[in-house]
Structures are given as structure tokens and as C-alpha cells.
Design an enzyme around this catalytic site. Structure first.
Site, PDB file in Angstrom:
ATOM      1  N   HIS A   1       8.583 -24.382   8.798  1.00 62.23           N
ATOM      2  CA  HIS A   1       7.580 -25.138   9.549  1.00 62.23           C
ATOM      3  C   HIS A   1       6.154 -24.908   9.082  1.00 62.23           C
ATOM      4  CE1 HIS A   1      10.346 -26.612  12.741  1.00 62.23           C
ATOM      5  NE2 HIS A   1      11.060 -25.605  12.262  1.00 62.23           N
ATOM      6  N   ASN A   2       5.881 -23.769   8.459  1.00 61.86           N
ATOM      7  CA  ASN A   2       4.504 -23.434   8.073  1.00 61.86           C
ATOM      8  C   ASN A   2       4.308 -23.314   6.566  1.00 61.86           C
ATOM      9  OD1 ASN A   2       5.036 -21.528  10.830  1.00 61.86           O
ATOM     10  ND2 ASN A   2       3.420 -23.065  10.878  1.00 61.86           N
TER      11      ASN A   2
ATOM     12  N   CYS B   1       3.036  -3.107   4.106  1.00 63.05           N
ATOM     13  CA  CYS B   1       2.191  -1.969   4.471  1.00 63.05           C
ATOM     14  C   CYS B   1       2.866  -1.299   5.666  1.00 63.05           C
ATOM     15  CB  CYS B   1       0.741  -2.385   4.744  1.00 63.05           C
ATOM     16  SG  CYS B   1       0.450  -3.381   6.216  1.00 63.05           S
ATOM     17  N   GLY B   2       2.148  -0.509   6.408  1.00 62.75           N
ATOM     18  CA  GLY B   2       2.755   0.177   7.540  1.00 62.75           C
ATOM     19  C   GLY B   2       3.268  -0.772   8.607  1.00 62.75           C
ATOM     20  N   THR B   3       2.441  -1.752   8.976  1.00 63.89           N
ATOM     21  CA  THR B   3       2.830  -2.721  10.012  1.00 63.89           C
ATOM     22  C   THR B   3       3.000  -4.132   9.479  1.00 63.89           C
ATOM     23  OG1 THR B   3       0.544  -3.262  10.552  1.00 63.89           O
ATOM     24  CG2 THR B   3       1.570  -1.441  11.795  1.00 63.89           C
ATOM     25  N   GLY B   4       2.457  -4.417   8.314  1.00 65.37           N
ATOM     26  CA  GLY B   4       2.431  -5.770   7.771  1.00 65.37           C
ATOM     27  C   GLY B   4       1.183  -6.535   8.183  1.00 65.37           C
TER      28      GLY B   4
ATOM     29  N   ASP C   1       0.866  -1.173   0.000  1.00 64.78           N
ATOM     30  CA  ASP C   1       0.000   0.000   0.000  1.00 64.78           C
ATOM     31  C   ASP C   1       0.907   1.228   0.000  1.00 64.78           C
ATOM     32  OD1 ASP C   1       0.901   0.375   2.631  1.00 64.78           O
ATOM     33  OD2 ASP C   1      -1.097   0.289   3.517  1.00 64.78           O
ATOM     34  N   HIS C   2       0.315   2.408   0.130  1.00 63.64           N
ATOM     35  CA  HIS C   2       1.097   3.644   0.087  1.00 63.64           C
ATOM     36  C   HIS C   2       2.155   3.720   1.182  1.00 63.64           C
ATOM     37  CE1 HIS C   2      -2.537   4.202   2.471  1.00 63.64           C
ATOM     38  NE2 HIS C   2      -1.857   5.071   3.193  1.00 63.64           N
TER      39      HIS C   2
ATOM     40  N   ARG D   1       6.924   0.686   8.622  1.00 66.69           N
ATOM     41  CA  ARG D   1       7.082   1.508   9.822  1.00 66.69           C
ATOM     42  C   ARG D   1       7.687   0.718  10.976  1.00 66.69           C
ATOM     43  NH1 ARG D   1       1.235   3.435   8.570  1.00 66.69           N
ATOM     44  NH2 ARG D   1       1.669   5.069   7.053  1.00 66.69           N
TER      45      ARG D   1
END
Length: 129
Positions: free
Chosen positions: A97-98, A64-67, A7-8, A108
Site C-alpha cells: 500500500h505504501n 538499529c536497536g529499535t528501528g 548501527d552497532h 532489540r
């Protein structure tokens, strides 16, 4: 091929990650966004997720800002296992593992150098299942 989207809030870091993928000689496809103008992250999460489930791309990277938001949106697509990783150990475990097929992180939260380490660890780890 690696699908990449943001995103932005993640645009600037996405540009750095694209250069890093190029430096590693890896093929990628950029699903946007293409500027810092405000956008809705689910659009780009869905585009990257759909590229993976369709087989067009093998793995994806979302920023994005935090993911968090972009990973939650991607995980709504059946067959997607997106993980938010803010350091290399979690990225390694998410793959090993996943069988995580989308790596997400926050612009951020992590800087460019750490993001590149996270990407490298994730890409270089095989699923152990």
C-alpha cells in the site's frame, strides 16, 4: 540489489539477515557498520538511502536497536519511504500500500527468526498501486 546497513546495535542481526539473503540467492551490498563498536546510525541510514535514490540498489534494509532512529534518518532523504516493521503483516502492507523502499526493524525488538519472516514477507510483496 538490496542495500543493507545498521548501527552497532543491529550489527549481529545484520549478519544473520545477510546470510538469509545469501540463502535466498539475492544480491546485496553491505553499507556498514562492520562491528559492534559504537557508531552514529544516520551515517548508515544515509548511505543506504542514497544507494536507493541513485538507482544503485532497488530496496534497502536498515537495523538499529529499535528501528526508529535509523528509519527516521533514512526518511530525510527525498524519495525514501522507510517503514519500521516488527511483524510480517505491517511489512506486507508497507510494500503493498505504501511502496516502502526501505524496511527497518530493531534488533532489540525482534529476534533473528522473526526478522527473517519480516524480510521474506516484505521482499515477496509487490506494490499494488
Amino acid at each position: 540489489m538490496i542495500a543493507i546497513g545498521c548501527d552497532h546495535g543491529g550489527y549481529a542481526l545484520k549478519q544473520e539477515i545477510i546470510e538469509h539473503l545469501k540463502d535466498r540467492g539475492l544480491d546485496y551490498k553491505d553499507y556498514g557498520c562492520y562491528s559492534t563498536e559504537a557508531v552514529d546510525y544516520p551515517v548508515y541510514a544515509k548511505a543506504v538511502a542514497n544507494a536507493i535514490v541513485s538507482g544503485e540498489c532497488e530496496k534497502g534494509i536498515l537495523i538499529c536497536g529499535t528501528g526508529l532512529g535509523i528509519s527516521l534518518a533514512a526518511n530525510k532523504v527525498k524519495g525514501i519511504r522507510a517503514a519500521v516493521c516488527s511483524e510480517p503483516f505491517t511489512a506486507k502492507m508497507a510494500r503493498a500500500h505504501n511502496n516502502c523502499n526501505i524496511l527497518a526493524f530493531g534488533a532489540r525488538v525482534v529476534g533473528a527468526d522473526l526478522a527473517k519472516m519480516i524480510v521474506d514477507t516484505w521482499l515477496d510483496t509487490e506494490f499494488e498501486g
